[in-house]
Motif scaffolding. Structure first.
Motif, PDB file in Angstrom:
ATOM      1  N   TRP A  33      24.794 -12.236  47.850  1.00  0.00           N
ATOM      2  CA  TRP A  33      24.238 -13.343  47.069  1.00  0.00           C
ATOM      3  C   TRP A  33      25.233 -13.758  46.005  1.00  0.00           C
ATOM      4  N   CYS A  34      25.145 -15.021  45.613  1.00  0.00           N
ATOM      5  CA  CYS A  34      26.107 -15.552  44.648  1.00  0.00           C
ATOM      6  C   CYS A  34      25.678 -15.224  43.225  1.00  0.00           C
ATOM      7  N   ARG A  35      26.575 -14.596  42.499  1.00  0.00           N
ATOM      8  CA  ARG A  35      26.264 -14.178  41.118  1.00  0.00           C
ATOM      9  C   ARG A  35      26.218 -15.352  40.151  1.00  0.00           C
ATOM     10  N   VAL A  36      26.762 -16.481  40.564  1.00  0.00           N
ATOM     11  CA  VAL A  36      26.801 -17.643  39.669  1.00  0.00           C
ATOM     12  C   VAL A  36      25.532 -18.495  39.801  1.00  0.00           C
ATOM     13  N   CYS A  37      25.116 -18.788  41.056  1.00  0.00           N
ATOM     14  CA  CYS A  37      23.962 -19.681  41.232  1.00  0.00           C
ATOM     15  C   CYS A  37      22.722 -18.971  41.765  1.00  0.00           C
ATOM     16  N   GLY A  38      22.842 -17.726  42.183  1.00  0.00           N
ATOM     17  CA  GLY A  38      21.672 -16.975  42.641  1.00  0.00           C
ATOM     18  C   GLY A  38      21.249 -17.278  44.069  1.00  0.00           C
ATOM     19  N   ARG A  97      27.440 -28.727  42.791  1.00  0.00           N
ATOM     20  CA  ARG A  97      27.962 -27.772  43.760  1.00  0.00           C
ATOM     21  C   ARG A  97      28.455 -26.535  43.012  1.00  0.00           C
ATOM     22  N   CYS A  98      28.033 -25.377  43.460  1.00  0.00           N
ATOM     23  CA  CYS A  98      28.442 -24.130  42.802  1.00  0.00           C
ATOM     24  C   CYS A  98      29.946 -23.918  42.995  1.00  0.00           C
ATOM     25  N   ALA A  99      30.643 -23.690  41.896  1.00  0.00           N
ATOM     26  CA  ALA A  99      32.098 -23.501  41.958  1.00  0.00           C
ATOM     27  C   ALA A  99      32.459 -22.188  42.646  1.00  0.00           C
ATOM     28  N   GLU A 100      31.515 -21.244  42.682  1.00  0.00           N
ATOM     29  CA  GLU A 100      31.796 -19.928  43.270  1.00  0.00           C
ATOM     30  C   GLU A 100      31.571 -19.920  44.785  1.00  0.00           C
ATOM     31  N   CYS A 101      30.383 -20.352  45.226  1.00  0.00           N
ATOM     32  CA  CYS A 101      30.041 -20.228  46.658  1.00  0.00           C
ATOM     33  C   CYS A 101      30.008 -21.562  47.396  1.00  0.00           C
ATOM     34  N   GLY A 102      30.077 -22.677  46.670  1.00  0.00           N
ATOM     35  CA  GLY A 102      30.128 -23.980  47.323  1.00  0.00           C
ATOM     36  C   GLY A 102      28.776 -24.556  47.707  1.00  0.00           C
TER      37      GLY A 102
HETATM   38 ZN    ZN Z   1      26.924 -20.017  44.087  1.00  0.00          ZN
END
Ligand code: ZN
Length: 189
Positions: free
Chosen positions: A10-15, A110-115
């Motif tokens: 899971w993405c730590r930035v957007c969940g 758009r999440c910079a970490e996972c897109g």
């Molecule tokens: Zn993300």
């Protein structure tokens, strides 16, 4: 999130989950009475059911059920309905963009970490304001024979991420009958 999706699932930035759920949801037992059905705090796009209710539901409907784990002593047995993402799009994205900008002044990000693109939160039209701000459903391809489905579109802001859910009417009425204070079956179009 880690018990459900794994350390890097899971993405730590957007969940947003980055893979299919593989483990149990772990809930805090505080303030929870295991009875009927409920939507767990922080996981707005799933439903938990007390185990006898869940097993009765599974006899009538095609459900992916997963036992819930608890921090500390279990307050009772319950299962989570794992809701599959179905379809390529549930909404016309031009309409979605217009509604989101109308409500929030921005469509999403758009999440910079996972897109992952997340639309700013909107809800289905039969819901009372301020939730009823989604455009009409334009599901592609059709949902087919599923009893419950989650939208391909992801909504949310900050660490919150969720998908819209649709339930076959009979399943929605089954859950609402068991928990009339928490749920009401409404038709969406
Ligand atoms: Zn993300």
């Amino acid at each position: 999130m880690t018990p459900m999706f794994g350390e890097d699932g899971w993405c730590r930035v957007c969940g947003v989950p980055l893979r299919k759920q593989a483990g149990s949801m772990v809930l805090e037992r505080r303030n929870i009475t295991v009875e009927g059905g409920w939507v767990p705090y922080l996981f707005g796009d799933t439903i938990c059911l007390e185990s006898s209710l869940a097993l009765a539901a599974a006899e009538k409907f095609n459900l992916d059920l997963r036992p819930i784990a608890w921090h500390g002593v279990s307050p009772g047995d319950a299962l989570q309905i794992v809701i599959p993402v179905v379809g390529d799009a549930w909404f016309d994205h031009g309409e979605l963009r217009a509604k989101a900008i109308g409500k929030h002044g921005s469509a999403g990000a758009r999440c910079a970490e996972c897109g992952t693109w997340r639309w700013l939160p909107l809800g289905f039209a039969p819901m009372p304001p301020p939730f009823g701000t989604l455009p009409p459903l334009r599901v592609r391809p059709s949902l087919g024979a599923v009893d419950v489905a989650a939208s391909p579109e992801v909504f949310g802001d900050g660490l919150m991420a969720f998908r819209q859910m649709l339930f076959r009417r009979e399943l929605a009425e089954f859950i609402a009958a068991a928990s009339p204070r928490d749920f009401e079956a409404r038709t969406v179009r």
